[in-house]
Structures are given as structure tokens and as C-alpha cells.
Write an enzyme that holds these catalytic residues in place. Structure first.
Site, PDB file in Angstrom:
ATOM      1  N   ASP A  97      79.353  47.607  86.364  1.00 53.91           N
ATOM      2  CA  ASP A  97      80.568  46.859  86.050  1.00 53.91           C
ATOM      3  C   ASP A  97      81.824  47.477  86.630  1.00 53.91           C
ATOM      4  O   ASP A  97      82.926  47.270  86.118  1.00 53.91           O
ATOM      5  CB  ASP A  97      80.702  46.774  84.523  1.00 53.91           C
ATOM      6  CG  ASP A  97      80.548  48.128  83.863  1.00 53.91           C
ATOM      7  OD1 ASP A  97      80.769  49.150  84.543  1.00 53.91           O
ATOM      8  OD2 ASP A  97      80.183  48.177  82.671  1.00 53.91           O
ATOM      9  N   GLU A 119      71.439  46.498  85.800  1.00 54.20           N
ATOM     10  CA  GLU A 119      72.122  46.720  84.518  1.00 54.20           C
ATOM     11  C   GLU A 119      72.941  45.486  84.132  1.00 54.20           C
ATOM     12  O   GLU A 119      74.137  45.549  83.813  1.00 54.20           O
ATOM     13  CB  GLU A 119      73.006  47.974  84.541  1.00 54.20           C
ATOM     14  CG  GLU A 119      73.371  48.499  83.155  1.00 54.20           C
ATOM     15  CD  GLU A 119      74.277  49.719  83.209  1.00 54.20           C
ATOM     16  OE1 GLU A 119      75.490  49.576  83.419  1.00 54.20           O
ATOM     17  OE2 GLU A 119      73.759  50.841  83.043  1.00 54.20           O
ATOM     18  N   GLU A 133      85.953  46.668  82.654  1.00 52.97           N
ATOM     19  CA  GLU A 133      84.528  46.501  82.938  1.00 52.97           C
ATOM     20  C   GLU A 133      83.923  45.246  82.315  1.00 52.97           C
ATOM     21  O   GLU A 133      83.018  44.626  82.883  1.00 52.97           O
ATOM     22  CB  GLU A 133      83.747  47.739  82.476  1.00 52.97           C
ATOM     23  CG  GLU A 133      84.031  48.995  83.295  1.00 52.97           C
ATOM     24  CD  GLU A 133      85.304  49.725  82.896  1.00 52.97           C
ATOM     25  OE1 GLU A 133      85.986  49.286  81.941  1.00 52.97           O
ATOM     26  OE2 GLU A 133      85.636  50.739  83.545  1.00 52.97           O
ATOM     27  N   HIS A 213      86.782  59.496  79.890  1.00 51.61           N
ATOM     28  CA  HIS A 213      87.507  58.967  81.057  1.00 51.61           C
ATOM     29  C   HIS A 213      87.951  57.516  80.933  1.00 51.61           C
ATOM     30  O   HIS A 213      88.590  56.988  81.844  1.00 51.61           O
ATOM     31  CB  HIS A 213      86.640  59.082  82.313  1.00 51.61           C
ATOM     32  CG  HIS A 213      85.473  58.123  82.333  1.00 51.61           C
ATOM     33  ND1 HIS A 213      85.600  56.822  82.752  1.00 51.61           N
ATOM     34  CD2 HIS A 213      84.195  58.276  81.977  1.00 51.61           C
ATOM     35  CE1 HIS A 213      84.421  56.223  82.645  1.00 51.61           C
ATOM     36  NE2 HIS A 213      83.561  57.079  82.176  1.00 51.61           N
ATOM     37  N   ARG A 215      89.631  54.026  80.735  1.00 50.94           N
ATOM     38  CA  ARG A 215      91.023  53.579  80.921  1.00 50.94           C
ATOM     39  C   ARG A 215      91.660  53.120  79.611  1.00 50.94           C
ATOM     40  O   ARG A 215      92.843  53.360  79.367  1.00 50.94           O
ATOM     41  CB  ARG A 215      91.076  52.416  81.916  1.00 50.94           C
ATOM     42  CG  ARG A 215      91.220  52.862  83.342  1.00 50.94           C
ATOM     43  CD  ARG A 215      91.174  51.712  84.323  1.00 50.94           C
ATOM     44  NE  ARG A 215      90.809  52.201  85.639  1.00 50.94           N
ATOM     45  CZ  ARG A 215      91.667  52.488  86.617  1.00 50.94           C
ATOM     46  NH1 ARG A 215      92.950  52.292  86.461  1.00 50.94           N
ATOM     47  NH2 ARG A 215      91.243  52.955  87.766  1.00 50.94           N
ATOM     48  N   HIS A 245      86.766  64.834  84.111  1.00 50.36           N
ATOM     49  CA  HIS A 245      86.773  63.765  85.122  1.00 50.36           C
ATOM     50  C   HIS A 245      87.972  63.965  86.052  1.00 50.36           C
ATOM     51  O   HIS A 245      89.030  64.418  85.621  1.00 50.36           O
ATOM     52  CB  HIS A 245      86.874  62.423  84.369  1.00 50.36           C
ATOM     53  CG  HIS A 245      86.572  61.212  85.190  1.00 50.36           C
ATOM     54  ND1 HIS A 245      87.435  60.731  86.135  1.00 50.36           N
ATOM     55  CD2 HIS A 245      85.508  60.377  85.198  1.00 50.36           C
ATOM     56  CE1 HIS A 245      86.917  59.630  86.693  1.00 50.36           C
ATOM     57  NE2 HIS A 245      85.736  59.409  86.135  1.00 50.36           N
TER      58      HIS A 245
HETATM   59  C1  UD1 Z   1      85.734  54.236  87.466  1.00 51.12           C
HETATM   60  C2  UD1 Z   1      85.300  52.826  87.011  1.00 51.12           C
HETATM   61  C3  UD1 Z   1      84.694  52.886  85.618  1.00 51.12           C
HETATM   62  C4  UD1 Z   1      83.587  53.925  85.561  1.00 51.12           C
HETATM   63  C5  UD1 Z   1      84.105  55.269  86.049  1.00 51.12           C
HETATM   64  C6  UD1 Z   1      82.984  56.277  86.092  1.00 51.12           C
HETATM   65  C7  UD1 Z   1      86.605  50.851  87.723  1.00 51.12           C
HETATM   66  C8  UD1 Z   1      87.826  50.057  87.531  1.00 51.12           C
HETATM   67  N1  UD1 Z   1      86.493  51.948  86.940  1.00 51.12           N
HETATM   68  O1  UD1 Z   1      86.783  54.665  86.632  1.00 51.12           O
HETATM   69  O2  UD1 Z   1      84.166  51.610  85.276  1.00 51.12           O
HETATM   70  O3  UD1 Z   1      83.163  54.050  84.218  1.00 51.12           O
HETATM   71  O4  UD1 Z   1      84.630  55.102  87.379  1.00 51.12           O
HETATM   72  O5  UD1 Z   1      83.450  57.574  86.230  1.00 51.12           O
HETATM   73  O6  UD1 Z   1      85.790  50.537  88.551  1.00 51.12           O
HETATM   74  N2  UD1 Z   1      89.267  60.629  91.438  1.00 51.12           N
HETATM   75  C9  UD1 Z   1      89.189  61.665  92.341  1.00 51.12           C
HETATM   76  N3  UD1 Z   1      87.965  61.997  92.838  1.00 51.12           N
HETATM   77  C10 UD1 Z   1      86.823  61.383  92.483  1.00 51.12           C
HETATM   78  C11 UD1 Z   1      86.908  60.331  91.544  1.00 51.12           C
HETATM   79  C12 UD1 Z   1      88.149  59.966  91.038  1.00 51.12           C
HETATM   80  O7  UD1 Z   1      90.189  62.269  92.689  1.00 51.12           O
HETATM   81  O8  UD1 Z   1      85.743  61.756  92.960  1.00 51.12           O
HETATM   82  C13 UD1 Z   1      90.603  60.239  90.906  1.00 51.12           C
HETATM   83  C14 UD1 Z   1      91.478  59.539  91.959  1.00 51.12           C
HETATM   84  O9  UD1 Z   1      92.796  59.912  91.764  1.00 51.12           O
HETATM   85  C15 UD1 Z   1      91.296  58.061  91.602  1.00 51.12           C
HETATM   86  C16 UD1 Z   1      91.211  58.144  90.090  1.00 51.12           C
HETATM   87  O10 UD1 Z   1      90.436  59.311  89.834  1.00 51.12           O
HETATM   88  O11 UD1 Z   1      92.364  57.251  92.021  1.00 51.12           O
HETATM   89  C17 UD1 Z   1      90.633  56.948  89.403  1.00 51.12           C
HETATM   90  O12 UD1 Z   1      89.381  56.532  89.952  1.00 51.12           O
HETATM   91  P1  UD1 Z   1      88.860  55.029  89.618  1.00 51.12           P
HETATM   92  O13 UD1 Z   1      87.533  54.862  90.263  1.00 51.12           O
HETATM   93  O14 UD1 Z   1      89.913  54.037  89.925  1.00 51.12           O
HETATM   94  O15 UD1 Z   1      88.761  55.019  88.058  1.00 51.12           O
HETATM   95  P2  UD1 Z   1      87.814  55.793  87.067  1.00 51.12           P
HETATM   96  O16 UD1 Z   1      88.616  56.070  85.850  1.00 51.12           O
HETATM   97  O17 UD1 Z   1      87.150  56.903  87.782  1.00 51.12           O
HETATM   98  N1  UDP Z   2      77.763  63.097  84.815  1.00 53.36           N
HETATM   99  C1  UDP Z   2      77.650  64.084  85.783  1.00 53.36           C
HETATM  100  N2  UDP Z   2      78.547  65.117  85.761  1.00 53.36           N
HETATM  101  C2  UDP Z   2      79.530  65.224  84.844  1.00 53.36           C
HETATM  102  C3  UDP Z   2      79.664  64.189  83.872  1.00 53.36           C
HETATM  103  C4  UDP Z   2      78.764  63.142  83.890  1.00 53.36           C
HETATM  104  O1  UDP Z   2      76.753  64.038  86.629  1.00 53.36           O
HETATM  105  O2  UDP Z   2      80.286  66.193  84.892  1.00 53.36           O
HETATM  106  C5  UDP Z   2      76.833  61.950  84.850  1.00 53.36           C
HETATM  107  C6  UDP Z   2      76.129  61.626  83.558  1.00 53.36           C
HETATM  108  O3  UDP Z   2      74.899  62.284  83.498  1.00 53.36           O
HETATM  109  C7  UDP Z   2      75.966  60.120  83.626  1.00 53.36           C
HETATM  110  C8  UDP Z   2      77.114  59.658  84.495  1.00 53.36           C
HETATM  111  O4  UDP Z   2      77.609  60.820  85.151  1.00 53.36           O
HETATM  112  O5  UDP Z   2      74.756  59.749  84.273  1.00 53.36           O
HETATM  113  C9  UDP Z   2      78.183  59.005  83.681  1.00 53.36           C
HETATM  114  O6  UDP Z   2      79.309  58.792  84.490  1.00 53.36           O
HETATM  115  P1  UDP Z   2      80.729  58.466  83.894  1.00 53.36           P
HETATM  116  O7  UDP Z   2      80.822  58.966  82.509  1.00 53.36           O
HETATM  117  O8  UDP Z   2      81.717  58.940  84.901  1.00 53.36           O
HETATM  118  O9  UDP Z   2      80.765  56.871  83.953  1.00 53.36           O
HETATM  119  P2  UDP Z   2      80.255  55.721  82.956  1.00 53.36           P
HETATM  120  O10 UDP Z   2      78.807  55.937  82.696  1.00 53.36           O
HETATM  121  O11 UDP Z   2      81.099  55.798  81.723  1.00 53.36           O
HETATM  122  O12 UDP Z   2      80.545  54.474  83.721  1.00 53.36           O
END
Ligand code: UD1
Ligand code: UDP
Length: 371
Positions: A97, A119, A133, A213, A215, A245
């Protein structure tokens, strides 16, 4: 003729839940498997690609610092559309999602390419929890030709008028991923060594593993979560390990509230073997993550879910997960009960596998071949 599948993903959890499928498609002569990553996450995506040995054919590298939902969506939609025009796949597969999954489905729809949704069917019933999501998965559910639902509950897509013949209960591929990484760690123990230093620092204490993490928890929710962790970490018998995160909205709050506390290790995101090790050594997990709600029950780890709703009721029904919201006093009370009442702990710490048997990817491959 081989069926060309374009698998599209971009964030850490999508990569974890799709690498078992990518592995299975890659070894099957019925398919030409092509992989497009959006790079919605950069470092956290690359961690998974490295461990799983997945090499993308396309990498859009879209991530921007503190990206907005509309900016992200715009670059994903145009970038993914371009790749689809070049690859002309027979099917597009997306997972879950995220913005990448929603834009992957939408770009495929604009080209009338059938979509398989891994999923499928999760619903909280509230379009702002989780945000965005819940709407992303509804959009994908409207478009997809094949819906790979992890459990019978998720197959409730029928209530949204999705044809029953298009809904398949396959289990969740996260369990395939967990089995794979557990076997890899058994083969190469050094893989999970990323946690060794912090384990040594907290030897003799009970570990609380934390991730956060969402939003919808930004602002007040995150402040309350941090306050709860601070109170719990005041106990001398526990220590908190919190891989933070990379989202800056999480990092600034948690670093300011919890940095420098003796009993709290704020660490960089762990790679998947390192996180599997954290699950293994933790007495309990505090999380607002989706994936962790699925992994913890499979391992018999009590998990307190810091959200007001969940689209994954199976862990709660199985008794391993409890919804506690983001009220600091409630989080502290529920965690304290588990730490101090052995009977309450034992009642939750039982392994259940409501999310699958670890063979989901194989089922999905067969359905892709015939559907
Ligand atoms: C995203 C997904 C969320 C998912 C989550 C898993 C959307 C809208 N959100 O949220 O559904 O649960 O990922 O973790 O699709 N960033 C880094 N490096 C990384 C990753 C993130 O610097 O490797 C920082 C960047 O500044 C980026 C910000 O995190 O702009 C947000 O990333 P984004 O993918 O927009 O949102 P998440 O909160 O990670
Ligand atoms: N995970 C990981 N390293 C971390 C935290 C989480 O590999 O430091 C893995 C965890 O095992 C799970 C997935 O990341 O499989 C969950 O990701 P996240 O919580 O970012 O996203 P969500 O599942 O909420 O979309």
C-alpha cells in the site's frame, strides 16, 4: 511463450515481502522476470536488495529529502509509466500500500496491463489510519486483476464487489522472507552481527525492541511514544533498542527526546538479518509498523501496536498483538504488565502463524502462470 512480469517496488517492506517472489520468478522458465525499483527509499531499500541478492533492471532513484506525498506521487507515476512503455510487460506486480505500489498499479492501468496485487485486501476502515495507505490499497484493489490476499480476513474484498474468482488466499510472503533470513543466519551467523555491540552493552537486561514511523503518528503521537519509552527505560532491568527510521520527522523527535539515555540505544536501521536478531532477543516489541505486526506473532513475541486501528486483526485475534494506541500512560501500563506479570506475558508469548506458512511466493507464482 514466457510471460513477462514487471515487479515494481520501492521501500524497505515491499522489498522484504517481494524478494521471495523475485527469487521464485527468476528460476522459472515460464517467466521473463524484470524488476523496477522506484528508489522511494534509498538506503533502506538497498539494505534489502544487498542481503537478498536482488539486482534491479530499472532504478528510478526518486527519493528526495523529506519528500511530500504529491511530489513523490508525481515522479513515481511518470517514471514508472516510462519504464512500462519501454518494457511492455504482460503483467505488473505490486505489493502492499505504498505510494510506489499505488502508482505502479495506476501506471499499469493507464496502459491496460493486468496487475497482480500481493498482500491484497487489508482494510482498517478509516482512510486516515493508516494515512495514506488505506486509500492506496483501495485504489490498487479497484485496478488489480489478481488479488493475493494473505489471510481469509483480507479476502473480504468481496464486500467491495471484487469478483471472488480473482481473490486468492496465499499467505503473506513476509513469512517466506522470515524463513529465508532465518536459514541464512543459521548458515552464516556473522550476517546478524550488526547487533553484537549493543547486545553486549545491555547484557543481563530484558530488551524492548521499538520501531516507529507512521505518518499519522507524526507530531503528538510521536511525542507520546517517546515519552512512554523514556518512562520504560527508567527501569534498571530493561533496555530499549530502537533502530530509528530514516524519515527526518521520526529522527528529530526521537533523537531529541531519547538521545543520551543510559538504557536506550537509538541505532541506525538494521539490515533484515540484524532486525531478525532483534526480534529474537527482545522480550517484547513496541511498534507502529505493519510488517513487525506479522513477524512478531510468527515468532511468539508479544507486540504492543502503537496505533488506534489495525488492518491486521489476525495478530490481535491470535493473542500475540495488542492495540495500545499512542497514549503514553497506556503504552507504559501495558508494557509494565507484560514485564511484571509472568502469566500475562505467557498468555501473549505463544507462536502463531496466522499470516502464512512460508510458501506464499510459490502459490503466487502458480497463480500468475495460470491467471
Ligand atoms: C513509506 C511508505 C509507508 C511505509 C514505509 C515503510 C508511502 C506514502 N509511505 O513511508 O507506507 O510503511 O515507507 O518504511 O508510501 N528516507 C531516507 N532514506 C531511506 C528512506 C527514507 O533518507 O532509505 C527519508 C527521506 O528523507 C524521505 C523520508 O524518509 O523523504 C520519507 O520517506 P517516504 O517513503 O516518503 O515515507 P516513509 O515514512 O518512509
Ligand atoms: N525492518 C528492518 N530493519 C529495521 C526495522 C524493520 O529490516 O531496522 C524490517 C522488519 O523486519 C519488517 C519491515 O522492515 O519486515 C517493516 O518495515 P517498516 O516498519 O519500515 O514498514 P511497514 O511494514 O510499517 O510498512
Amino acid at each position: 511463450m514466457a510471460l513477462k512480469i514487471l515487479t515494481v517496488f520501492g521501500t524497505r517492506p515491499e522489498a522484504i515481502k517481494l524478494f521471495p517472489l523475485v527469487h521464485a520468478l527468476g528460476g522459472d522458465a515460464r517467466f521473463i522476470s524484470r524488476i523496477c525499483v522506484s528508489g522511494q527509499h534509498r538506503a533502506m531499500l538497498d539494505q534489502v536488495l544487498d542481503i537478498a541478492g536482488v539486482v534491479p533492471d530499472h532504478d528510478l532513484d526518486v527519493m528526495q529529502p523529506d519528500q511530500t506525498l504529491d511530489g513523490l506521487t508525481a515522479s513515481l507515476l511518470t517514471g514508472l509509466g516510462r519504464v512500462m512503455d519501454e518494457e511492455r510487460p504482460d503483467r505488473v506486480v505490486v505489493q502492499g500500500d505504498t505510494a510506489t505500489a499505488m502508482c505502479g498499479a495506476l501506471a499499469a492501468y493507464y496502459r491496460k496491463i493486468p496487475v497482480g496485487h500481493v498482500e491484497a485486501g487489508l482494510r482498517s476502515g478509516n482512510i486516515y489510519h493508516p494515512w495514506p495507505e488505506e486509500v492506496n490499497r483501495k485504489v490498487i484493489g479497484t485496478i488489480a486483476r489478481q488479488h493475493f490476499a494473505p489471510t481469509a480476513t483480507a479476502a473480504a474484498l468481496r464486500a467491495e464487489n471484487v469478483d471472488s474468482a480473482a481473490i486468492h488466499v496465499t499467505g503473506n510472503t513476509v513469512i517466506d522472507a522470515l524463513h529465508w533470513v532465518t536459514a541464512e543466519i543459521a548458515r552464516r551467523p556473522a550476517l546478524a552481527a550488526g547487533l553484537a555491540e549493543v547486545e553486549a552493552r545491555f547484557a543481563g537486561k530484558r530488551i524492548i525492541g521499538v520501531t516507529s514511523h507512521r505518518r499519522e503518528n507524526f507530531g503528538e503521537g510521536m511525542d507520546h511514544i517517546a515519552a512512554a519509552i523514556r518512562q520504560l527505560a527508567a527501569r534498571p532491568d530493561v533496555a530499549v533498542i530502537f533502530p530509528v527510521h530514516l524519515n527526518p520527522n521520526v529522527r528529530k523527535v526521537m533523537m531529541a527526546a531519547l538521545g543520551g539515555l543510559d538504557n536506550v540505544a537509538l541505532i541506525e536501521p538494521l539490515d533484515y538479518p540484524g532486525f531478525a536478531r532483534l526480534l529474537d532477543i527482545s522480550t517484547l516489541m513496541l511498534t507502529d509498523s505493519g510488517g513487525v505486526q506479522e513477524e512478531a506473532p510468527a515468532l511468539g513475541k508479544p507486540v504492543l501496536v502503537m496505533r488506534s486501528t489495525t488492518e491486521r486483526p489476525e495478530g490481535v485475534a491470535a493473542g500475540t498483538a495488542r492495540l495500545v494506541g499512542t497514549d503514553a500512560a497506556r503504552i507504559v501500563a501495558e508494557a509494565t504488565r507484560l514485564l511484571d506479570d509472568p502469566a500475562a506475558y505467557a498468555a501473549m508469548a505463544r507462536a502463531h502463524n496466522p499470516f502464512g506458512d512460508g510458501n506464499s511466493a510459490g502459490r503466487i507464482v502458480e497463480l500468475l502462470a495460470t491467471g
